[in-house]
Enzyme design. Structure first.
Site, PDB file in Angstrom:
ATOM      1  N   HIS A 229       0.831  -1.204   0.000  1.00 55.27           N
ATOM      2  CA  HIS A 229       0.000   0.000   0.000  1.00 55.27           C
ATOM      3  C   HIS A 229       0.875   1.267   0.000  1.00 55.27           C
ATOM      4  O   HIS A 229       0.629   2.200  -0.772  1.00 55.27           O
ATOM      5  CB  HIS A 229      -0.906  -0.041   1.237  1.00 55.27           C
ATOM      6  CG  HIS A 229      -1.614   1.241   1.536  1.00 55.27           C
ATOM      7  ND1 HIS A 229      -2.688   1.695   0.804  1.00 55.27           N
ATOM      8  CD2 HIS A 229      -1.406   2.175   2.506  1.00 55.27           C
ATOM      9  CE1 HIS A 229      -3.106   2.851   1.317  1.00 55.27           C
ATOM     10  NE2 HIS A 229      -2.340   3.167   2.346  1.00 55.27           N
TER      11      HIS A 229
ATOM     12  N   HIS B 132       1.092   5.271  -2.032  1.00 63.11           N
ATOM     13  CA  HIS B 132       1.511   6.589  -1.548  1.00 63.11           C
ATOM     14  C   HIS B 132       2.755   7.157  -2.219  1.00 63.11           C
ATOM     15  O   HIS B 132       2.793   8.330  -2.594  1.00 63.11           O
ATOM     16  CB  HIS B 132       1.781   6.534  -0.038  1.00 63.11           C
ATOM     17  CG  HIS B 132       0.542   6.476   0.794  1.00 63.11           C
ATOM     18  ND1 HIS B 132      -0.341   7.526   0.869  1.00 63.11           N
ATOM     19  CD2 HIS B 132       0.041   5.496   1.591  1.00 63.11           C
ATOM     20  CE1 HIS B 132      -1.343   7.197   1.689  1.00 63.11           C
ATOM     21  NE2 HIS B 132      -1.136   5.962   2.141  1.00 63.11           N
TER      22      HIS B 132
ATOM     23  N   GLU C 236      -5.966   9.261   0.687  1.00 68.36           N
ATOM     24  CA  GLU C 236      -6.327   7.842   0.607  1.00 68.36           C
ATOM     25  C   GLU C 236      -7.303   7.518  -0.533  1.00 68.36           C
ATOM     26  O   GLU C 236      -7.134   6.533  -1.226  1.00 68.36           O
ATOM     27  CB  GLU C 236      -6.933   7.344   1.935  1.00 68.36           C
ATOM     28  CG  GLU C 236      -5.946   7.230   3.085  1.00 68.36           C
ATOM     29  CD  GLU C 236      -4.807   6.229   2.872  1.00 68.36           C
ATOM     30  OE1 GLU C 236      -4.875   5.408   1.925  1.00 68.36           O
ATOM     31  OE2 GLU C 236      -3.830   6.306   3.636  1.00 68.36           O
TER      32      GLU C 236
ATOM     33  N   SER D 143      -3.849   1.196  -4.548  1.00 70.11           N
ATOM     34  CA  SER D 143      -3.300  -0.077  -4.080  1.00 70.11           C
ATOM     35  C   SER D 143      -4.385  -1.127  -3.933  1.00 70.11           C
ATOM     36  O   SER D 143      -4.176  -2.162  -3.337  1.00 70.11           O
ATOM     37  CB  SER D 143      -2.569   0.129  -2.750  1.00 70.11           C
ATOM     38  OG  SER D 143      -3.471   0.566  -1.760  1.00 70.11           O
TER      39      SER D 143
HETATM   40  N1  HBI Z   1      -0.993   5.401  10.768  1.00 74.42           N
HETATM   41  N2  HBI Z   1       0.896   4.198  10.241  1.00 74.42           N
HETATM   42  C1  HBI Z   1      -0.225   4.823   9.843  1.00 74.42           C
HETATM   43  N3  HBI Z   1      -0.550   4.839   8.525  1.00 74.42           N
HETATM   44  C2  HBI Z   1      -1.668   5.478   8.076  1.00 74.42           C
HETATM   45  O1  HBI Z   1      -1.928   5.507   6.866  1.00 74.42           O
HETATM   46  C3  HBI Z   1      -2.486   6.110   9.014  1.00 74.42           C
HETATM   47  C4  HBI Z   1      -2.129   6.055  10.379  1.00 74.42           C
HETATM   48  N4  HBI Z   1      -2.916   6.643  11.289  1.00 74.42           N
HETATM   49  C5  HBI Z   1      -4.107   7.392  10.910  1.00 74.42           C
HETATM   50  C6  HBI Z   1      -4.362   7.416   9.447  1.00 74.42           C
HETATM   51  N5  HBI Z   1      -3.606   6.793   8.628  1.00 74.42           N
HETATM   52  C7  HBI Z   1      -5.483   8.138   8.766  1.00 74.42           C
HETATM   53  O2  HBI Z   1      -6.581   7.333   8.517  1.00 74.42           O
HETATM   54  C8  HBI Z   1      -6.023   9.402   9.351  1.00 74.42           C
HETATM   55  O3  HBI Z   1      -6.616   9.139  10.590  1.00 74.42           O
HETATM   56  C9  HBI Z   1      -5.032  10.487   9.412  1.00 74.42           C
HETATM   57 FE    FE Z   2      -2.448   4.967   3.466  1.00 72.65          FE
END
Ligand code: HBI
Ligand code: FE
Length: 421
Positions: free
Chosen positions: A279, A284, A324, A343
């Site tokens: 992913h 990203h 996302e 992804s």
């Molecule tokens: N933590 N490691 C990680 N990766 C993410 O993509 C991620 C996260 N914490 C929260 C988040 N994504 C999002 O869904 C938002 O809450 C910012």
């Molecule tokens: Fe992500």
């Protein structure tokens, strides 16, 4: 659930308030002999052990100095006492920390949730993950596989001990792990030409040339991070699992993207209930190589620094529908730019199929949109361009109520606080 769409625990974003309370007192003093001595003596008299003191020439009044004093407070009462003791000597005493959140806020000077001011402050996030690698949800395909769990523990150990500035340690991926990657890589790359935005397609060949992207093996985070640094100044930082929304978004303010380094379970190569290295690398990474997208992402990050919990929730929702699950307009077509789409074989197809509802990207509306986490999105938001989206997010951020504004200084890798906006 779509493959590689992040998991259901993403919405649990409330930071838990555990003692001791990490606190920064921020105050300014005039250029007068002994002014700092008076301030420090006042703190010292309370028997508090400081964890860091920094001084900087003030950004606001030419000959003033700004001080940042870090300490672990036992409770809100202690923070209040410290602030009070400084009042006779200092100007603009400002508390950055969570002590105010637990009550009696009105007696404290302006209080702001703690936030990282320097890149190294991100080191404090390492052991605050929401879900540990070892304790997988019962519906995780790898939950009952002790070999998989041990392997994850081995990989997440890297993130646990990682410190800012270090190279990201190399992981020698196993044959099985590389095969899982190959299955995902081969499937998704057939869809990119017709579904991915042009920014993604522009960078992808460069990742193949420079970073070892291809079906043979999982690329190394360190190599990818160096490449991104050259493109936009973004870097990757290994993470054990899901961070709170606050911590995760705060990282973006420093152009740091927290990336997992482990891979999904081999039994279901096209499915994962949480972010994994497929992913991150396929969804990203290509976008973070684009300057406008990098600016856009950092804008969300800057808005999250010291933001109130409700505003973090709003910004996390904006993150969700852009980084996302974002779609953008390109010529007379819509294309995917969100990593959760790029992804996920199934959702990438679905989001552009004409079935789901598409609405224009307007942050105030997006921020209120409810969304499911375990199925395809019923609605997506379409950005006109990353620049346009960034301007809209900046406007939105200015409408949030924060008693100061922030600016990132790339030379010092630190956040400058500007009193009031
Ligand atoms: N933590 N490691 C990680 N990766 C993410 O993509 C991620 C996260 N914490 C929260 C988040 N994504 C999002 O869904 C938002 O809450 C910012
Ligand atoms: Fe992500």
């Amino acid at each position: 659930m779509s493959a590689a769409a992040p998991a259901s625990h993403l919405h649990k974003c409330a930071d838990s308030n555990v003692a001791p309370v990490k606190t920064t007192v921020h105050f300014s003093i005039t250029d007068k002999v002994g002014a700092l001595d008076d301030c420090l003596a006042a703190i010292k008299s309370m028997n508090i052990s400081l964890t860091r003191i920094e001084s900087r020439p003030s950004k606001t009044a030419e000959w003033d100095y700004d001080f940042f004093v870090d300490f672990n407070a036992v409770d809100a009462e202690q923070v209040r006492k410290v602030a009070k003791s400084l009042e006779p000597f200092a100007k603009q005493v400002h508390i950055v920390g969570n002590a105010g959140a637990s009550g009696a806020t009105d007696e404290l000077p302006e209080s702001t949730p703690w936030f990282p001011r320097k890149m190294v402050d991100l080191d404090t996030f390492a052991d605050k993950v929401l879900e540990m690698g070892e304790e997988l949800d019962s519906d995780h395909p790898g939950a009952k596989d002790p070999v998989y769990r041990a392997r994850r523990a081995e990989i997440t150990k890297i993130a646990k001990t990682y410190k800012t500035g270090q190279p990201i340690p190399h992981v020698e991926y196993t044959e099985i792990e590389n095969q899982t990657w190959a299955a995902v890589f081969n499937k998704l790359t057939t869809m990119f030409p017709s579904h991915a935005c042009r920014e993604h397609q522009h960078v992808f060949p460069l990742l193949i040339q420079n970073c070892g992207y291809g079906p043979q093996q999982i690329p190394q985070l360190e190599v990818v991070s160096k490449f991104l640094k050259d493109c936009t100044g973004f870097t990757l930082r290994p993470v054990m699992g899901l961070l709170t929304s606050r911590d995760f978004l705060n990282g973006l303010a420093f152009r740091v993207f927290h990336s997992t380094q482990y891979i999904r379970h081999h039994s279901k190569p096209l499915y994962t209930p949480e972010p994994d290295v497929c992913h991150e690398l396929l969804g990203h990474v290509p976008l973070f190589a684009n300057p406008d997208f990098a600016d856009f992402s950092q804008e969300i990050g800057l808005a999250s620094l010291g933001a109130a919990d409700e505003d973090i929730e709003r910004l996390a929702t904006i993150y969700w529908f852009t980084i996302e699950f974002g779609i953008c307009r390109q010529g007379d077509e819509n294309r995917a730019y969100g990593a959760g789409l790029l992804s996920s074989f199934g959702e990438l197809e679905y989001c552009l199929s004409g079935k789901p509802e598409l609405r224009p990207f307007e942050p105030t509306k997006v921020a209120q949109q409810k969304y499911p986490i375990t199925e395809y999105q019923p609605v997506y938001f379409v950005a006109e361009s990353f620049k346009d989206a960034q301007m809209r997010v900046r406007e939105f951020a200015n409408s949030l109520n924060r008693p100061f504004s922030v600016r990132y200084n790339a030379y010092t890798e630190s956040i400058e606080m500007l009193d009031s906006k």
